[in-house]
Structure formats: structure tokens, C-alpha cells
Design an enzyme around this catalytic site. Structure first.
Site, PDB file in Angstrom:
ATOM      1  N   ASP A  73      -3.064   0.958  -1.466  1.00  0.00           N
ATOM      2  CA  ASP A  73      -3.001   2.268  -0.812  1.00  0.00           C
ATOM      3  C   ASP A  73      -4.269   3.067  -1.104  1.00  0.00           C
ATOM      4  OD1 ASP A  73      -2.323   4.802   0.164  1.00  0.00           O
ATOM      5  OD2 ASP A  73      -0.278   4.716  -0.599  1.00  0.00           O
ATOM      6  N   HIS A 112      -0.903   2.078   2.772  1.00  0.00           N
ATOM      7  CA  HIS A 112      -0.017   3.243   2.747  1.00  0.00           C
ATOM      8  C   HIS A 112       1.192   3.068   3.667  1.00  0.00           C
ATOM      9  CE1 HIS A 112       0.932   7.316   1.674  1.00  0.00           C
ATOM     10  NE2 HIS A 112       0.843   7.769   2.904  1.00  0.00           N
TER      11      HIS A 112
END
Length: 284
Positions: free
Chosen positions: A226, A254
Site C-alpha cells: 500500500d 490499497h
């Protein structure tokens, strides 16, 4: 509004505004709170996992104030208390006294604050790539909140969101760009997180003592790669919340609920289905 679009669910009045809500399945409720990307809606965030979760649960996914197809008001400002109040308004409008709560990124901060402020309304928590603890804003999040509409800018953002670049193509960039420039969408989004943007990260933070006092069984989820929200956020949450467990998806950015949709739905569904210790317990 036309019901031809899959992004349109049912419309109900929640906390004083007409609110677009997806309401699927039956059984114990689970409420999904989306993230804060440009042009985002509940459907865009949760479309791949809602059907799987709805096989066992009643799934409620609203477009939060300022996003999607929920009513906007001229000149309004947005803050955490307003978003928490709107989420509560959705539950009240649907007659839901207590729900499991799944929050994605920005939605994680709302879920966390709601559980702290209204503990009787929340059974279990799932926090995915969550905001809500102190961190230095990442260049990727600064770019997301600073988005100025163009297909090229949207393509750059999609590259930041996804680990698997196979998910990111010109067609998706075009679709998400078009979503971001629907009437009212960019106007509210552009006014929501003006620079300097560290202050909006800070404004979404819950107090450490309040997080440590949460009695809820909590599942913390993060993508290892992420770029938008640091993995350290979830390590902090898993450390501070006494009854937390942590799952980190490798080769994932993400978009955990998109990049690993089937695994995400099974993980969350099984966590919410566990029979033992269903009710939040006061900490000794």
C-alpha cells in the site's frame, strides 16, 4: 435518478439528507463505509464483495455525505462528526440498532470514531487500510486528495492504488475519470481536503486512549505494498486494540477488497460469523 446504473441503490433520508444506500441480503447487518478517492461511491468500492457477504448477512453500503449519489448542499463543509452523524442516520433510518462495521481507509476512520462514540451501535469492527491514527501524509494520499480532473491524472492515481498493474488500464481510467466529473462530484471533493493536507489526516485521528479502550473484536487488514496508507497504521491499530487480529495481504496495494476480492470476502465473512464472544466486552 435512473435506476439503470448499478451505483444507485435505494434512497432514504438520513441525518437530514437524501442518501443513496445499497441494502442487500438478509440476516445480521454489516455496514460498509467506503474510502475517499475522487468519484468514489459505495458501489465502486464494494461491488466485488457485496454479493459474497450478502449470502450470509444483510449488507448496507451508503454513499457518505459529499460522495457518490447522496444529496449535496451548496457551500457545506465536511468533518468527522458530520460523517459519523450521517452513518448513524443511515442506521437509524433502516432501524438497525447494532451493526458490524467495515471501514476502508477514510471509512476506517469513520468506523473507528463511531465505535468509540457510540459503542452500543457497533458489534465487530473491520478496519482496512485505515486512517484514524497519527501518521505523516504519504505523497500518494496527498496526490489522491489533491486530484485535478483529467484522464491522465486518474491513470496516475490508479497506478498508486493498485499493486497489480493488470487491474489498471485506459478503460478503467476513463470510467473513473467520468465518475469524478459527474455534476457536483468534483466540487465537493475539491473542497473537502484543500492543502496543506496533513491537517485532514490529523482531524481524522482518534485518541490513543480511546482506541485502546475499544472492547470490540476487530479485524485489521492491510495490503503490504500500500502506497496510500502506511502499513504501520494497521500495525499500530492491531497493537492498540486489545481484541484485534491483523491480516496483511502480500502483493497488494490499497485496493484489498478489489485486488483480493474473494479472499477478502471470505476472511471478513468468517470473522463476522464466529459465534464466540459476539458482544463487546468491557475491559477490566
Amino acid at each position: 435518478m435512473s435506476t439503470a446504473s448499478p451505483e444507485i441503490g435505494r434512497t432514504l433520508r438520513a441525518a437530514g439528507r437524501q442518501t443513496n444506500v445499497h441494502d442487500q441480503g438478509s440476516g445480521a447487518p454489516v455496514t460498509l463505509i467506503h474510502g475517499s478517492g475522487p468519484g468514489v461511491s459505495a458501489w465502486a468500492n464494494w461491488r466485488l464483495v457485496m454479493p459474497a457477504l450478502a449470502e450470509r448477512r444483510r449488507v448496507v453500503a451508503p454513499d457518505m455525505a459529499g460522495f457518490g449519489f447522496t444529496e449535496r448542499f451548496d457551500g457545506e463543509s465536511y468533518d468527522m462528526q458530520g460523517w459519523v452523524g450521517h452513518a448513524l442516520g443511515v442506521l437509524d433510518a433502516l432501524g438497525i440498532e447494532q451493526t458490524d462495521l467495515v471501514g476502508n481507509s477514510f471509512g476506517g476512520a469513520i468506523a473507528l470514531a463511531l465505535a468509540i462514540q457510540h459503542p452500543e451501535r457497533v458489534r465487530r469492527l473491520v478496519l482496512m487500510g485505515s486512517v484514524g491514527v497519527p501518521f505523516e501524509i504519504t505523497p500518494a494520499l496527498d496526490a489522491v486528495w489533491g486530484y485535478a480532473p483529467s484522464i491522465e491524472a486518474m491513470r496516475r492515481l490508479l497506478d498508486l492504488f493498485a499493486y497489480d498493474r493488470g487491474l489498471v488500464n485506459d478503460e478503467l481510467a476513463r470510467l473513473r475519470y467520468e465518475a469524478s466529473v459527474r455534476p457536483g462530484f468534483q466540487e465537493s471533493f475539491g473542497a473537502m481536503f484543500p492543502a496543506p493536507r496533513q491537517r485532514w489526516v490529523d482531524a481524522m485521528t482518534s485518541a490513543e486512549a480511546d482506541i485502546r479502550a475499544l472492547p470490540n473484536q476487530t479485524l485489521v487488514i492491510h495490503g503490504r505494498e500500500d502506497q496510500v496508507i502506511p502499513l504501520a497504521n494497521s500495525l499500530t491499530l492491531a497493537t492498540w486494540i486489545p481484541r484485534a487480529q491483523l491480516h496483511v495481504f502480500g502483493q497488494c496495494g490499497h485496493w484489498t477488497q478489489i485486488e483480493h476480492a474473494a479472499r477478502f470476502a471470505r476472511l471478513v465473512g468468517d470473522f463476522l460469523a464466529e459465534a464466540a464472544d459476539d458482544e463487546p466486552q468491557p475491559l477490566s
